[in-house]
Motif scaffolding. Structure first.
Motif, mmCIF file in Angstrom:
data_model
loop_
_atom_site.group_PDB
_atom_site.id
_atom_site.type_symbol
_atom_site.label_atom_id
_atom_site.label_comp_id
_atom_site.label_asym_id
_atom_site.label_seq_id
_atom_site.Cartn_x
_atom_site.Cartn_y
_atom_site.Cartn_z
ATOM 1 N N ILE A 118 39.149 49.921 79.529
ATOM 2 C CA ILE A 118 39.143 51.363 79.754
ATOM 3 C C ILE A 118 39.747 51.710 81.112
ATOM 4 O O ILE A 118 40.673 52.512 81.203
ATOM 5 N N ASP A 119 39.242 51.101 82.185
ATOM 6 C CA ASP A 119 39.713 51.489 83.522
ATOM 7 C C ASP A 119 40.490 50.407 84.265
ATOM 8 O O ASP A 119 40.947 50.624 85.372
ATOM 9 N N GLY A 120 40.662 49.218 83.678
ATOM 10 C CA GLY A 120 41.499 48.183 84.278
ATOM 11 C C GLY A 120 40.827 47.322 85.339
ATOM 12 O O GLY A 120 41.475 46.453 85.919
ATOM 13 N N ARG A 121 39.529 47.555 85.621
ATOM 14 C CA ARG A 121 38.832 46.732 86.618
ATOM 15 C C ARG A 121 38.790 45.276 86.168
ATOM 16 O O ARG A 121 38.797 44.994 84.978
ATOM 17 N N LYS A 122 38.716 44.366 87.149
ATOM 18 C CA LYS A 122 38.576 42.941 86.833
ATOM 19 C C LYS A 122 37.233 42.461 87.338
ATOM 20 O O LYS A 122 36.699 42.976 88.309
ATOM 21 N N ASN A 123 36.688 41.441 86.663
ATOM 22 C CA ASN A 123 35.381 40.914 87.002
ATOM 23 C C ASN A 123 35.345 39.429 86.637
ATOM 24 O O ASN A 123 35.887 39.029 85.607
ATOM 25 N N ASN A 124 34.756 38.598 87.491
ATOM 26 C CA ASN A 124 34.555 37.184 87.188
ATOM 27 C C ASN A 124 33.088 36.971 86.832
ATOM 28 O O ASN A 124 32.206 37.348 87.600
ATOM 29 N N VAL A 125 32.849 36.375 85.667
ATOM 30 C CA VAL A 125 31.485 36.208 85.168
ATOM 31 C C VAL A 125 31.282 34.763 84.715
ATOM 32 O O VAL A 125 32.185 34.157 84.141
ATOM 33 N N ARG A 126 30.073 34.238 84.964
ATOM 34 C CA ARG A 126 29.701 32.907 84.471
ATOM 35 C C ARG A 126 28.816 33.073 83.246
ATOM 36 O O ARG A 126 27.821 33.786 83.301
ATOM 37 N N PHE A 127 29.179 32.406 82.179
ATOM 38 C CA PHE A 127 28.374 32.414 80.963
ATOM 39 C C PHE A 127 27.871 31.004 80.705
ATOM 40 O O PHE A 127 28.644 30.060 80.664
ATOM 41 N N ARG A 128 26.573 30.862 80.517
ATOM 42 C CA ARG A 128 25.971 29.578 80.159
ATOM 43 C C ARG A 128 25.973 29.451 78.630
ATOM 44 O O ARG A 128 26.099 30.444 77.918
ATOM 45 N N SER A 129 25.811 28.250 78.132
ATOM 46 C CA SER A 129 25.872 28.027 76.679
ATOM 47 C C SER A 129 24.751 28.740 75.944
ATOM 48 O O SER A 129 24.886 29.090 74.774
ATOM 49 N N ALA A 130 23.621 28.980 76.613
ATOM 50 C CA ALA A 130 22.488 29.649 75.963
ATOM 51 C C ALA A 130 22.721 31.156 75.815
ATOM 52 O O ALA A 130 22.085 31.806 74.996
ATOM 53 N N GLU A 131 23.651 31.724 76.602
ATOM 54 C CA GLU A 131 23.908 33.166 76.538
ATOM 55 C C GLU A 131 24.826 33.492 75.366
ATOM 56 O O GLU A 131 25.711 32.707 75.025
ATOM 57 N N THR A 132 24.596 34.661 74.769
ATOM 58 C CA THR A 132 25.488 35.118 73.706
ATOM 59 C C THR A 132 26.082 36.460 74.102
ATOM 60 O O THR A 132 25.462 37.236 74.832
#
Length: 187
Positions: A46-60
């Motif tokens: 929508i607005d073009g922002r960037k974000n770095n996120v860590r996802f663990r295997s337990a997260e969906t």
């Protein structure tokens, strides 16, 4: 459709923190201590922002599927662009900001692809390459033709690109829309 955080791949569209995000880059990391995780660079659609996120295997996360439809560009009016659905002939007006720099390459009657989420336009995809005419090109400097140097030129839509020395004003060329680079001379 729910997927595990470690199953995210580049190009996937996911719903995260109430917004629509596209996975741009991924890196799977397995530290010596603790569980493995997926480092994902996300870009907000929508607005073009960037974000770095860590996802663990337990997260969906919720993987989103966008609908695509063929539209035809009709005309530009100040800051708005008008497109027509090629199936039912309905017209839609969108802001020029949605296309960014690629808006300069729109031509009357051009076929484009609109990506929709819940019937709301998210992005507009132009063809990768378009044909344009050179209206102004610098003269060739003697001896410059031996090397693989490029010179500045201005297209009929006002965009400035670098072209090979043998290209002159009045020549039609093929241009990469998103990189805004010379591809080849038009047939």
């Amino acid at each position: 459709m729910k997927i595990s955080g470690v199953d995210i791949r580049p190009g996937n569209i996911i719903e995260y923190e109430g917004g629509l995000w596209k996975a741009v880059k991924i890196q799977h990391t397995q530290p010596g201590k603790g569980g493995a995780y997926m480092q994902v660079e996300l870009k907000n659609l929508i607005d073009g922002r960037k974000n770095n996120v860590r996802f663990r295997s337990a997260e969906t996360v919720e993987k989103v599927r966008l609908d695509t439809r063929d539209y035809q560009f009709l005309f530009a009016d100040d800051e708005m662009l008008t497109f027509m659905d090629k199936e039912n002939y309905e017209q839609i007006s969108l802001s020029k900001d949605m296309l960014g720099d690629a808006a300069a390459f729109l031509q009357d009657g051009m076929d484009v692809m609109l990506e929709l989420y819940e019937e709301k336009p998210i992005s507009v995809q132009l063809p990768d390459h378009v044909e344009a005419e050179i209206v102004e090109a610098d003269a060739v400097v003697k001896g410059q033709t031996a090397s693989s140097s490029y010179k500045p030129a201005i297209l009929d839509n006002g965009v400035r690109v670098m072209v090979p020395p043998h290209i002159s004003a009045g020549t039609r060329i093929i241009v990469d829309v998103y990189a805004q680079e010379y591809v080849k001379k038009a047939d």
